[in-house]
Scaffold this active site. Sequence first.
Site, PDB file in Angstrom:
ATOM      1  N   GLU A  66      41.914  16.671 -13.736  1.00 12.15           N
ATOM      2  CA  GLU A  66      42.907  15.605 -13.977  1.00 12.15           C
ATOM      3  C   GLU A  66      44.298  16.120 -14.337  1.00 12.15           C
ATOM      4  O   GLU A  66      45.297  15.542 -13.922  1.00 12.15           O
ATOM      5  CB  GLU A  66      42.409  14.648 -15.068  1.00 12.15           C
ATOM      6  CG  GLU A  66      41.337  13.684 -14.593  1.00 12.15           C
ATOM      7  CD  GLU A  66      39.932  14.252 -14.679  1.00 12.15           C
ATOM      8  OE1 GLU A  66      39.784  15.480 -14.878  1.00 12.15           O
ATOM      9  OE2 GLU A  66      38.991  13.472 -14.549  1.00 12.15           O
TER      10      GLU A  66
ATOM     11  N   GLU B 119      32.264  13.361 -14.922  1.00 11.78           N
ATOM     12  CA  GLU B 119      32.107  12.443 -16.061  1.00 11.78           C
ATOM     13  C   GLU B 119      30.872  11.553 -15.876  1.00 11.78           C
ATOM     14  O   GLU B 119      30.151  11.272 -16.827  1.00 11.78           O
ATOM     15  CB  GLU B 119      33.379  11.605 -16.239  1.00 11.78           C
ATOM     16  CG  GLU B 119      34.541  12.457 -16.770  1.00 11.78           C
ATOM     17  CD  GLU B 119      35.863  11.719 -16.786  1.00 11.78           C
ATOM     18  OE1 GLU B 119      36.289  11.247 -15.707  1.00 11.78           O
ATOM     19  OE2 GLU B 119      36.482  11.605 -17.858  1.00 11.78           O
TER      20      GLU B 119
ATOM     21  N   GLY C  10      36.003  12.049 -12.433  1.00 12.25           N
ATOM     22  CA  GLY C  10      35.046  10.978 -12.696  1.00 12.25           C
ATOM     23  C   GLY C  10      33.631  11.313 -12.227  1.00 12.25           C
ATOM     24  O   GLY C  10      32.659  10.762 -12.749  1.00 12.25           O
TER      25      GLY C  10
ATOM     26  N   ALA D 240      37.435   9.918  -9.515  1.00 15.88           N
ATOM     27  CA  ALA D 240      37.886   8.537  -9.373  1.00 15.88           C
ATOM     28  C   ALA D 240      38.756   8.479  -8.124  1.00 15.88           C
ATOM     29  O   ALA D 240      39.344   9.491  -7.720  1.00 15.88           O
ATOM     30  CB  ALA D 240      38.698   8.141 -10.604  1.00 15.88           C
TER      31      ALA D 240
HETATM   32  N1  COA Z   1      40.097  10.037  -4.508  1.00 21.68           N
HETATM   33  C1  COA Z   1      40.390   9.517  -3.312  1.00 21.68           C
HETATM   34  N2  COA Z   1      40.104  10.137  -2.156  1.00 21.68           N
HETATM   35  C2  COA Z   1      39.501  11.329  -2.225  1.00 21.68           C
HETATM   36  C3  COA Z   1      39.180  11.940  -3.449  1.00 21.68           C
HETATM   37  C4  COA Z   1      39.506  11.235  -4.632  1.00 21.68           C
HETATM   38  N3  COA Z   1      39.202  11.703  -5.843  1.00 21.68           N
HETATM   39  N4  COA Z   1      38.606  13.138  -3.195  1.00 21.68           N
HETATM   40  C5  COA Z   1      38.570  13.259  -1.864  1.00 21.68           C
HETATM   41  N5  COA Z   1      39.108  12.180  -1.271  1.00 21.68           N
HETATM   42  C6  COA Z   1      39.274  11.920   0.158  1.00 21.68           C
HETATM   43  C7  COA Z   1      40.438  12.710   0.760  1.00 21.68           C
HETATM   44  O1  COA Z   1      41.650  12.036   0.528  1.00 21.68           O
HETATM   45  C8  COA Z   1      40.033  12.717   2.208  1.00 21.68           C
HETATM   46  O2  COA Z   1      40.321  11.467   2.773  1.00 21.68           O
HETATM   47  P1  COA Z   1      41.013  11.370   4.251  1.00 21.68           P
HETATM   48  O3  COA Z   1      40.043  12.075   5.163  1.00 21.68           O
HETATM   49  O4  COA Z   1      41.130   9.911   4.497  1.00 21.68           O
HETATM   50  O5  COA Z   1      42.296  12.102   4.132  1.00 21.68           O
HETATM   51  C9  COA Z   1      38.515  12.848   2.144  1.00 21.68           C
HETATM   52  O6  COA Z   1      38.133  12.386   0.859  1.00 21.68           O
HETATM   53  C10 COA Z   1      38.019  14.262   2.322  1.00 21.68           C
HETATM   54  O7  COA Z   1      38.651  15.069   1.343  1.00 21.68           O
HETATM   55  P2  COA Z   1      39.459  16.422   1.692  1.00 21.68           P
HETATM   56  O8  COA Z   1      40.437  16.642   0.590  1.00 21.68           O
HETATM   57  O9  COA Z   1      39.986  16.345   3.069  1.00 21.68           O
HETATM   58  O10 COA Z   1      38.279  17.488   1.622  1.00 21.68           O
HETATM   59  P3  COA Z   1      38.430  19.058   1.318  1.00 21.68           P
HETATM   60  O11 COA Z   1      37.102  19.645   1.666  1.00 21.68           O
HETATM   61  O12 COA Z   1      39.646  19.604   1.959  1.00 21.68           O
HETATM   62  O13 COA Z   1      38.642  19.148  -0.270  1.00 21.68           O
HETATM   63  C11 COA Z   1      38.227  18.573  -2.575  1.00 21.68           C
HETATM   64  C12 COA Z   1      37.634  18.760  -1.166  1.00 21.68           C
HETATM   65  C13 COA Z   1      37.129  17.952  -3.457  1.00 21.68           C
HETATM   66  C14 COA Z   1      38.645  19.922  -3.146  1.00 21.68           C
HETATM   67  C15 COA Z   1      39.467  17.641  -2.502  1.00 21.68           C
HETATM   68  O14 COA Z   1      39.087  16.473  -1.802  1.00 21.68           O
HETATM   69  C16 COA Z   1      40.006  17.209  -3.840  1.00 21.68           C
HETATM   70  O15 COA Z   1      40.669  17.990  -4.510  1.00 21.68           O
HETATM   71  N6  COA Z   1      39.758  15.942  -4.231  1.00 21.68           N
HETATM   72  C17 COA Z   1      40.308  15.378  -5.441  1.00 21.68           C
HETATM   73  C18 COA Z   1      39.586  15.897  -6.655  1.00 21.68           C
HETATM   74  C19 COA Z   1      40.195  15.334  -7.910  1.00 21.68           C
HETATM   75  O16 COA Z   1      41.304  15.632  -8.280  1.00 21.68           O
HETATM   76  N7  COA Z   1      39.395  14.483  -8.609  1.00 21.68           N
HETATM   77  C20 COA Z   1      39.787  13.928  -9.850  1.00 21.68           C
HETATM   78  C21 COA Z   1      40.382  12.585  -9.665  1.00 21.68           C
HETATM   79  S1  COA Z   1      40.923  11.923 -11.226  1.00 21.68           S
END
Ligand code: COA
Length: 260
Positions: free
Chosen positions: A135, A115, A112, A66
């Site tokens: 989460e 999910e 999400g 999400a």
């Molecule tokens: N919500 C909002 N933005 C998200 C996102 C999320 N769930 N997951 C990734 N993004 C965004 C990042 O903020 C980033 O945006 P920016 O370039 O404007 O800063 C972009 O997507 C790229 O992500 P980034 O984190 O730079 O990539 P990465 O390769 O370093 O890491 C992940 C990849 C998936 C490990 C990392 O993005 C992450 O942990 N995301 C969140 C996962 C999460 O907790 N999901 C559950 C949400 S309830």
Amino acid sequence: MNYDNILSESSNGIATITINRSKKLNALNKQTIEELHDALDAANNDRDVKVIIITGNGEKAFVAGADISEFADFDVKEGEKLAAKGQELLFDFVENLGTPVIAAVNGFALGGGLELAMSCHFRIASTNAKMGLPEVSLGVIPGYGGTQRLPQLVGKGRAMEMIMTAGMIDANQALNYGLVNHVTELDELLPLAEKISSKIMRNSSVAIKAAIKSVNSNFKDGVDGYKTEIKQFGKCFGTADFKEGTSAFLEKRKADFPGA
Ligand code: COA
């Protein structure tokens, strides 16, 4: 309808819906959830569509969760509403759709995203896929059905570990857990989804819809799945597809299902 965050196209009986926010790793914001609802509803009501495939654009993510930026300042009421609305519009909606929905998991499926994949009727994944429910690392719990569907798919102990550690599993472990049905190279992912779809399409769409309803009944509180099955089984006998399927068998020919 034109969409900002998804692509939706259909050909040869398959609707492919691609989440298309790759700069945000296809994270599900409110608008994307609404667009997915709309595209799924349209595909489900299109008589030419027999199978729906959901995937993510790019080589990195199916859906990275999400959209955290949208709910970071929510209060208790807003949090509850977010989960309820999302479940209604997308996650329960997908699970209960009469048209089969396959998740083609092409990268990160987190929060999400996992999910959503779990709401689909089944899942296949590419070798680079990574799945998890992170989460609790954000101080929240899965709110789009993850605490319910993950234990259904992988068992309670594995689900508890995945949720508590907030860790990710790779595609092979997901296969080992039964979370995905097949793992393939990324460039083979959609062809495999289409190959499976073509096998599904040979069968009666009316019977498949009845089967989805019966299988789902097993997981609904207060619903006797055996009773649902009896009812759905009986209903099939009144369909043109049943007449065609049984006649074709007895006449030793291929069935040509009218889908009614
Ligand atoms: N919500 C909002 N933005 C998200 C996102 C999320 N769930 N997951 C990734 N993004 C965004 C990042 O903020 C980033 O945006 P920016 O370039 O404007 O800063 C972009 O997507 C790229 O992500 P980034 O984190 O730079 O990539 P990465 O390769 O370093 O890491 C992940 C990849 C998936 C490990 C990392 O993005 C992450 O942990 N995301 C969140 C996962 C999460 O907790 N999901 C559950 C949400 S309830």
